[in-house]
Every structure is written in C-alpha cells, then in structure tokens.
Design an enzyme around this catalytic site. Structure first.
Site, mmCIF file in Angstrom:
data_model
loop_
_atom_site.group_PDB
_atom_site.id
_atom_site.type_symbol
_atom_site.label_atom_id
_atom_site.label_comp_id
_atom_site.label_asym_id
_atom_site.label_seq_id
_atom_site.Cartn_x
_atom_site.Cartn_y
_atom_site.Cartn_z
ATOM 1 N N LYS A 15 59.217 -19.783 47.746
ATOM 2 C CA LYS A 15 59.700 -19.711 46.369
ATOM 3 C C LYS A 15 59.209 -20.925 45.555
ATOM 4 O O LYS A 15 58.682 -21.896 46.126
ATOM 5 C CB LYS A 15 61.230 -19.633 46.394
ATOM 6 C CG LYS A 15 61.770 -18.384 47.127
ATOM 7 C CD LYS A 15 63.292 -18.373 47.106
ATOM 8 C CE LYS A 15 63.872 -17.214 47.876
ATOM 9 N NZ LYS A 15 65.358 -17.218 47.834
ATOM 10 N N PHE A 63 75.404 -14.143 39.415
ATOM 11 C CA PHE A 63 74.242 -15.047 39.476
ATOM 12 C C PHE A 63 72.908 -14.305 39.412
ATOM 13 O O PHE A 63 71.848 -14.902 39.604
ATOM 14 C CB PHE A 63 74.302 -15.922 40.738
ATOM 15 C CG PHE A 63 74.448 -15.161 42.034
ATOM 16 C CD1 PHE A 63 73.351 -14.608 42.676
ATOM 17 C CD2 PHE A 63 75.701 -14.998 42.622
ATOM 18 C CE1 PHE A 63 73.476 -13.915 43.858
ATOM 19 C CE2 PHE A 63 75.842 -14.290 43.820
ATOM 20 C CZ PHE A 63 74.724 -13.753 44.436
ATOM 21 N N ARG A 96 64.065 -15.314 60.312
ATOM 22 C CA ARG A 96 65.367 -15.634 59.705
ATOM 23 C C ARG A 96 66.042 -16.782 60.450
ATOM 24 O O ARG A 96 66.729 -17.604 59.848
ATOM 25 C CB ARG A 96 66.266 -14.395 59.657
ATOM 26 C CG ARG A 96 65.886 -13.472 58.515
ATOM 27 C CD ARG A 96 66.862 -12.330 58.329
ATOM 28 N NE ARG A 96 68.093 -12.680 57.659
ATOM 29 C CZ ARG A 96 68.271 -12.671 56.344
ATOM 30 N NH1 ARG A 96 67.278 -12.363 55.538
ATOM 31 N NH2 ARG A 96 69.442 -12.980 55.818
ATOM 32 N N THR A 102 71.531 -18.238 54.207
ATOM 33 C CA THR A 102 71.234 -18.106 52.772
ATOM 34 C C THR A 102 71.699 -19.331 51.988
ATOM 35 O O THR A 102 70.985 -19.858 51.137
ATOM 36 C CB THR A 102 71.944 -16.844 52.216
ATOM 37 O OG1 THR A 102 71.542 -15.725 52.991
ATOM 38 C CG2 THR A 102 71.607 -16.617 50.758
ATOM 39 N N ARG A 113 65.775 -23.955 55.404
ATOM 40 C CA ARG A 113 66.703 -24.056 54.267
ATOM 41 C C ARG A 113 67.658 -25.238 54.429
ATOM 42 O O ARG A 113 68.014 -25.895 53.446
ATOM 43 C CB ARG A 113 67.479 -22.758 54.132
ATOM 44 C CG ARG A 113 66.619 -21.597 53.626
ATOM 45 C CD ARG A 113 67.310 -20.276 53.842
ATOM 46 N NE ARG A 113 66.698 -19.184 53.108
ATOM 47 C CZ ARG A 113 67.115 -17.924 53.184
ATOM 48 N NH1 ARG A 113 68.132 -17.615 53.968
ATOM 49 N NH2 ARG A 113 66.522 -16.983 52.488
ATOM 50 N N ASN A 127 66.843 -22.016 48.040
ATOM 51 C CA ASN A 127 66.715 -22.052 49.501
ATOM 52 C C ASN A 127 65.275 -21.864 49.993
ATOM 53 O O ASN A 127 65.047 -21.449 51.115
ATOM 54 C CB ASN A 127 67.692 -21.065 50.155
ATOM 55 C CG ASN A 127 67.508 -19.653 49.650
ATOM 56 O OD1 ASN A 127 66.512 -19.357 48.995
ATOM 57 N ND2 ASN A 127 68.458 -18.785 49.961
ATOM 58 N N HIS A 130 62.108 -16.845 51.164
ATOM 59 C CA HIS A 130 62.750 -15.544 51.341
ATOM 60 C C HIS A 130 62.232 -14.932 52.630
ATOM 61 O O HIS A 130 61.034 -14.995 52.913
ATOM 62 C CB HIS A 130 62.420 -14.597 50.180
ATOM 63 C CG HIS A 130 62.852 -13.183 50.470
ATOM 64 N ND1 HIS A 130 64.162 -12.787 50.348
ATOM 65 C CD2 HIS A 130 62.161 -12.107 50.946
ATOM 66 C CE1 HIS A 130 64.260 -11.503 50.713
ATOM 67 N NE2 HIS A 130 63.064 -11.081 51.081
HETATM 68 P P1 TYD Z 1 70.646 -12.595 49.577
HETATM 69 O O1 TYD Z 1 69.724 -11.421 49.485
HETATM 70 O O2 TYD Z 1 72.130 -12.324 49.712
HETATM 71 O O3 TYD Z 1 70.242 -13.567 50.796
HETATM 72 P P2 TYD Z 1 68.866 -13.787 51.604
HETATM 73 O O4 TYD Z 1 67.840 -14.281 50.612
HETATM 74 O O5 TYD Z 1 69.210 -14.816 52.651
HETATM 75 O O6 TYD Z 1 68.513 -12.457 52.229
HETATM 76 O O7 TYD Z 1 70.472 -13.511 48.283
HETATM 77 C C1 TYD Z 1 69.251 -13.592 47.615
HETATM 78 C C2 TYD Z 1 69.120 -14.930 46.940
HETATM 79 O O8 TYD Z 1 70.129 -15.086 45.933
HETATM 80 C C3 TYD Z 1 69.319 -16.094 47.880
HETATM 81 O O9 TYD Z 1 68.125 -16.390 48.574
HETATM 82 C C4 TYD Z 1 69.789 -17.183 46.970
HETATM 83 C C5 TYD Z 1 70.540 -16.454 45.878
HETATM 84 N N1 TYD Z 1 72.009 -16.506 46.009
HETATM 85 C C6 TYD Z 1 72.718 -17.397 45.225
HETATM 86 O O10 TYD Z 1 72.136 -18.155 44.435
HETATM 87 N N2 TYD Z 1 74.083 -17.439 45.334
HETATM 88 C C7 TYD Z 1 74.755 -16.639 46.205
HETATM 89 O O11 TYD Z 1 76.026 -16.709 46.264
HETATM 90 C C8 TYD Z 1 74.011 -15.728 47.029
HETATM 91 C C9 TYD Z 1 74.718 -14.823 48.001
HETATM 92 C C10 TYD Z 1 72.637 -15.685 46.898
#
Ligand code: TYD
Length: 171
Positions: A15, A63, A96, A102, A113, A127, A130
């Site tokens: 990212k 968000f 992962r 996350t 992360r 983070n 992806h």
């Molecule tokens: P998500 O798809 O739930 O997790 P991952 O990327 O681990 O599969 O969330 C997508 C992105 O949204 C995540 O990388 C960061 C952001 N995010 C937030 O900013 N706040 C939050 O509470 C969550 C759940 C995600």
C-alpha cells in the site's frame, strides 16, 4: 503453461504507506520466506472505482471513505501501489501469517504489520500490505487487479477475445 490447481494464489498489495516508507524490498524479502512463486507484479495507480470494488465488503463501515483514500494514496501523497500475485501451496495462510493481524496494534510485533503498521489519529489502520483473506476473495481480487495476460500461469479459466483498442505505444 503450468496449472497446478491444488495450489493457491493470493493477491498482495504493497500500500502507499509501504512505498512511502521505502519498505518494498523489505516486504518482498519477508514474503520470500514463504518460498512461494511470484506469478505477476506491477505498479498500479488506484482509481476510486478500483478501491471501492476492492473494499466493497466494507462499504457500510464508517471508515469506508478513509480506506479508499488510503489505498488511492491520498494520505501519503504517493499515488501508486505495487500489486503482486503469490502462488503455491497454502499461499494465503503463509502470506497472512507473515503480514500479521489487520489491526497493527494487535499484530504480532515481528510480523510486517506489527513492525511497520500504525493506527493514525483519524483511526485508520495503516497496515502496509494487503493479503487476500480466503480463496474466494483471492479469485475475485486477482481478477479485479490483473488481466489473464499479466499472469504467467493459468490461474483461472480465460478466453481469447479480439477487440480494437486505443493504446499508447513507444515512439
Ligand atoms: P479488512 O478487509 O477487514 O482486513 P484485511 O485487510 O486484513 O483483510 O479491512 C481492510 C482494510 O480496512 C484494512 O487493511 C485496514 C482498514 N480497516 C480500518 O482502517 N479500520 C478497521 O476497523 C478495519 C476492520 C479495517
């Protein structure tokens, strides 16, 4: 072309914060611990449409707008990401696990992360990477980010089409 259908593929996106912090090499080195194969890689300027489709499962979250702006690069003044496909046995679990949770605050501190992510004062999880969550998401995301010709193995069925397109060429 090889097609080991028992194997798995995952989309990886480095990212804008990962690029801005010069973490690309570091992240690729960490991911190389998986011994997976990189079968596609490119730099992408993320449009709002691509970001919204990628994060469509979050569209009702408060968000949502912030994660779109984050992925598009607006928070880092870096309007690009690096997209890759890692391929091999248990690709999703392996990637992962190296990426970590996350929420960077909850991520294992030696994970990608955990090491490099942060939660901003706006509450966005920055983070760094992806990784697809499961094989269904991986297939959807890979088809969203890549054309079949950009992937050097036949991950999913594809068909040949003939079309006239306007494109740039080198002069
Ligand atoms: P998500 O798809 O739930 O997790 P991952 O990327 O681990 O599969 O969330 C997508 C992105 O949204 C995540 O990388 C960061 C952001 N995010 C937030 O900013 N706040 C939050 O509470 C969550 C759940 C995600």
């Amino acid at each position: 072309m090889p097609n080991k259908s028992a194997d798995q593929a995952t989309l990886i996106v480095i990212k804008p914060d990962g690029l801005k912090k010069s973490l690309t090499g570091n992240i690729l080195t960490r991911l190389s611990e998986t011994k997976l194969e990189i079968v596609a890689a490119k730099m992408v300027r993320v449009s709002r449409e691509l970001a919204a489709e990628h994060y469509r499962h979050l569209q009702d979250k408060p968000f949502f707008e912030d994660v779109l702006r984050y992925l598009m690069g607006e928070f880092h003044d870096r309007y690009k990401v690096m997209a890759l496909i890692y391929w091999g046995e248990n690709a999703i679990t392996k990637c992962r696990s190296l990426a970590g949770a996350t929420n960077p605050e909850e991520a294992d501190s030696v994970s990608i992360r955990g090491s490099y992510g942060r939660i901003t004062t706006r509450g966005v999880y920055e983070n760094v990477v992806h990784v697809s969550a499961n094989p269904e998401d991986a297939q959807r995301e890979i088809k969203l980010w890549f054309n079949p010709d950009e992937v050097i193995v036949d991950l999913y069925p594809s068909k040949k089409v003939v079309e006239t397109v306007e494109k740039r060429e080198w002069v």
